[in-house]
Design an enzyme around this catalytic site. Sequence first.
Site, short mmCIF file in Angstrom:
data_model
loop_
_atom_site.label_atom_id
_atom_site.label_comp_id
_atom_site.label_asym_id
_atom_site.label_seq_id
_atom_site.Cartn_x
_atom_site.Cartn_y
_atom_site.Cartn_z
N HIS A 1 0.81 -1.22 0.00
CA HIS A 1 0.00 0.00 0.00
C HIS A 1 0.85 1.27 0.00
O HIS A 1 0.34 2.36 -0.26
CB HIS A 1 -0.98 0.00 1.18
CG HIS A 1 -0.36 0.26 2.52
ND1 HIS A 1 -0.09 -0.74 3.42
CD2 HIS A 1 0.02 1.41 3.12
CE1 HIS A 1 0.44 -0.23 4.52
NE2 HIS A 1 0.51 1.09 4.36
N ASP B 1 -11.79 -9.07 1.30
CA ASP B 1 -11.17 -9.43 2.56
C ASP B 1 -9.75 -9.97 2.43
O ASP B 1 -9.04 -10.04 3.42
CB ASP B 1 -12.04 -10.47 3.28
CG ASP B 1 -13.38 -9.90 3.70
OD1 ASP B 1 -13.46 -8.66 3.84
OD2 ASP B 1 -14.33 -10.67 3.86
N SER C 1 4.24 1.78 8.64
CA SER C 1 3.80 0.76 7.69
C SER C 1 4.96 0.33 6.80
O SER C 1 5.75 1.17 6.34
CB SER C 1 2.68 1.32 6.80
OG SER C 1 1.54 1.61 7.54
#
Length: 372
Positions: free
Chosen positions: A164, A229, A305
């Site tokens: 991400h 998910d 992250s």
Amino acid sequence: MAGLSTLILLLCAAKDAMPSSSHWKPTWPSYRVPVILPQSTLNLDKPQFDAEARLEVVSPCGPACHKSSPLPTYEKVKNYLSYETLYANGSLTETEVGIYILSNGGDGSQGKSRTKRQIYGYDSRFSIFGKDFLLNYPFSTSVKLSTGCTGTLVAEKHVLTAAHCIHDGKSYVKGAQKLRVGFLKPKLKDGSKGANITNSAMPEKMKFQWIRVKRTHVPKGWIKGNANDIGMDYDYALLELKKPHKRKFMKIGVSPPARHLPGGRIHFSGYDNDRPGNLVYRFCDVKDETYDLLYQQCDAQPGASGSGVYVRMWKRQNHKWERKIIGIFSGHQWVDMNGTPQDFNVAVRITPLKYAQICYWIKGNYLDCREG
């Protein structure tokens, strides 16, 4: 049925070599790792690089949700492990993979908000100061991405981070084409240079020295699965630098079950946004796990992250203690625990399949990736 049987073998490949409970040292188990090889590569249109960089991921699917999900088919797993490669000139390719086993004889937020939503009670993070710590292993393996995340050195020219940080699931983020990796270096007083530093020219501050990224690998499981998910399960990416970094790196390893981790704990260091310019270290217990994720309450803020989650265990073959990256810090999840919403920080586990994929990205030869 053959495909399903093969998939079950792939998912269970690690169970043949669990450490003995009578062994007093927490020992790295030996895993039989499958082989992942490229089958075909297609050229894609150049991406737009129009997405905003996200420094954390939030998902409502907790441990119970993941554990109740049906086992993916063999074809789906191959699809998830196929990957895109982004090059520094903006060109983009998609590679389909094959998976093989070789015989070797052996709802989310509930409207709730928190000022520090990833800090649990007393803030247990440690800012690492001083070049004697920052420039030494293992802290020296933590690097900063120009998109704002953290990464970890896992080879001479490779950095492991979260997907991400590069791609939002629909498009590559702004800055991904000219992605850089920052290494903390001493900022000397008086314009001093050279290796011999006297007391009159001790580092006043640390600064980042940046290296451009040559290419980036992102699994299709993240790109295709971000809307459902399974997205967080594949929130990892590998960056190849344009030149070697000349630092000691940390090897990747297959994540053992949480019950086999020393003290049930994990460790990671990252560049949390609330402490700009500081490398922040933390450790904590693993609270729950699925096949692909580790749930914990390590204090963390956006910016951490992509940090490599590691443990230190005994390497029986080499007769020494060794740290290995077993996961990538991804983001935050609200989890329904017995009807009560509870929040966790989440790390993506390096499974045997993910190890085979990442190792092949690094080595380019599956023969060097047979032992996890």
